[in-house]
Design a protein around this motif. Sequence first.
Motif, short mmCIF file in Angstrom:
data_model
loop_
_atom_site.label_atom_id
_atom_site.label_comp_id
_atom_site.label_asym_id
_atom_site.label_seq_id
_atom_site.Cartn_x
_atom_site.Cartn_y
_atom_site.Cartn_z
N THR A 1 0.82 -1.20 0.00
CA THR A 1 0.00 0.00 0.00
C THR A 1 0.86 1.26 0.00
OG1 THR A 1 -0.18 -0.11 2.40
CG2 THR A 1 -1.96 -1.08 1.11
N ALA A 2 2.06 1.17 0.53
CA ALA A 2 2.99 2.30 0.51
C ALA A 2 3.66 2.33 -0.86
CB ALA A 2 4.04 2.15 1.60
N GLY A 3 3.51 3.43 -1.56
CA GLY A 3 4.08 3.52 -2.91
C GLY A 3 5.56 3.84 -2.89
N PRO A 4 6.23 3.64 -3.99
CA PRO A 4 7.65 3.99 -4.08
C PRO A 4 7.81 5.51 -4.10
CG PRO A 4 6.85 3.31 -6.21
CD PRO A 4 5.73 3.09 -5.24
N CYS A 5 8.99 5.97 -3.81
CA CYS A 5 9.30 7.40 -3.79
C CYS A 5 10.14 7.76 -5.02
CB CYS A 5 10.10 7.76 -2.55
SG CYS A 5 9.25 7.41 -1.02
N GLU A 6 9.90 8.95 -5.56
CA GLU A 6 10.76 9.44 -6.63
C GLU A 6 12.19 9.50 -6.13
OE1 GLU A 6 9.42 13.08 -8.42
OE2 GLU A 6 7.42 12.25 -8.77
N GLY A 7 13.11 9.09 -6.98
CA GLY A 7 14.52 9.10 -6.62
C GLY A 7 15.01 7.81 -6.00
N ALA A 8 14.09 6.93 -5.62
CA ALA A 8 14.50 5.64 -5.03
C ALA A 8 15.25 4.83 -6.08
CB ALA A 8 13.29 4.87 -4.52
N SER A 9 16.15 3.98 -5.62
CA SER A 9 16.90 3.15 -6.54
C SER A 9 17.02 1.74 -5.97
CB SER A 9 18.28 3.75 -6.81
OG SER A 9 19.00 3.86 -5.61
N GLY A 10 17.43 0.83 -6.81
CA GLY A 10 17.59 -0.55 -6.41
C GLY A 10 18.20 -1.37 -7.52
N GLN A 11 18.05 -2.66 -7.42
CA GLN A 11 18.63 -3.57 -8.41
C GLN A 11 17.58 -4.05 -9.39
OE1 GLN A 11 20.07 -7.50 -7.17
NE2 GLN A 11 21.84 -7.19 -8.49
N ALA A 12 17.99 -4.17 -10.64
CA ALA A 12 17.16 -4.75 -11.69
C ALA A 12 17.88 -5.98 -12.21
CB ALA A 12 16.94 -3.75 -12.82
N LEU A 13 17.16 -7.05 -12.40
CA LEU A 13 17.71 -8.27 -12.98
C LEU A 13 17.07 -8.48 -14.35
CD1 LEU A 13 17.54 -10.55 -9.83
CD2 LEU A 13 19.55 -9.38 -10.76
N TRP A 14 17.87 -8.47 -15.39
CA TRP A 14 17.39 -8.63 -16.76
C TRP A 14 17.62 -10.06 -17.21
CZ3 TRP A 14 20.64 -6.73 -21.41
CH2 TRP A 14 19.95 -6.96 -22.61
N TYR A 15 16.56 -10.75 -17.54
CA TYR A 15 16.64 -12.13 -18.03
C TYR A 15 16.75 -12.07 -19.55
CZ TYR A 15 15.23 -13.29 -13.31
OH TYR A 15 15.17 -13.40 -11.94
N ARG A 16 17.96 -11.78 -20.02
CA ARG A 16 18.20 -11.60 -21.46
C ARG A 16 17.91 -12.88 -22.24
NH1 ARG A 16 23.55 -8.69 -24.00
NH2 ARG A 16 22.59 -8.18 -25.98
N HIS A 17 18.30 -14.00 -21.68
CA HIS A 17 18.08 -15.29 -22.34
C HIS A 17 17.39 -16.22 -21.35
CE1 HIS A 17 20.69 -13.98 -25.57
NE2 HIS A 17 21.63 -13.69 -24.69
N ALA A 18 16.40 -16.94 -21.83
CA ALA A 18 15.72 -17.92 -20.98
C ALA A 18 16.72 -18.95 -20.49
CB ALA A 18 14.60 -18.59 -21.76
N HIS A 19 16.56 -19.38 -19.27
CA HIS A 19 17.38 -20.44 -18.67
C HIS A 19 18.84 -20.04 -18.48
CE1 HIS A 19 13.78 -22.71 -19.38
NE2 HIS A 19 13.92 -22.59 -20.68
N HIS A 20 19.15 -18.74 -18.44
CA HIS A 20 20.48 -18.25 -18.15
C HIS A 20 20.41 -17.37 -16.90
CE1 HIS A 20 21.20 -19.33 -22.38
NE2 HIS A 20 22.47 -19.44 -22.02
N THR A 21 21.54 -17.17 -16.29
CA THR A 21 21.62 -16.29 -15.13
C THR A 21 21.26 -14.87 -15.56
OG1 THR A 21 23.42 -17.65 -14.26
CG2 THR A 21 23.18 -15.44 -13.33
N PRO A 22 20.45 -14.16 -14.76
CA PRO A 22 20.08 -12.79 -15.15
C PRO A 22 21.28 -11.84 -15.09
CG PRO A 22 19.31 -13.25 -12.93
CD PRO A 22 19.86 -14.54 -13.48
N ILE A 23 21.19 -10.78 -15.87
CA ILE A 23 22.23 -9.76 -15.90
C ILE A 23 21.82 -8.66 -14.92
CG2 ILE A 23 23.42 -8.06 -17.33
CD1 ILE A 23 22.67 -9.90 -19.75
#
Length: 122
Positions: free
Chosen positions: A74-96
């Motif tokens: 219920t608490a929304g994110p704040c502008e300027g917040a940051s964190g990690q993104a995991l990109w699954y470029r290829h199926a069945h591979h470790t995310p980038i």
Amino acid sequence: MRITVHLDTFQCAEVAHAVLWLDRESRKWSREGHAVIDLPEWGTLAYTKGNTRIHAADHDRATCELTGLDLGSTAGPCEGASGQALWYRHAHHTPIPGKLHIQCVDNTASDPENGVFAEGGL
């Protein structure tokens, strides 16, 4: 609530980035800009264990996971917040791994005229 998220700093040979627009209520997202990151134009959101998963409209495999971005809360994110993104470029591979940055949080209520967020989608 609509959130604009910038994803970048992925460990790739090329400079990779994407700008996504997330709609918490409709549980949909759209790609507003990108380079190298081959994300579809739009898809659905899934909330799991305090994270937000980005799925293509035509399958349930996550293409990206935004760790620590809990859009199910219920608490929304704040502008300027940051964190990690995991990109699954290829199926069945470790995310980038990469970074996420909340650019804008829009709490105003408005009905889109057309596009992915209009009733019925594209």
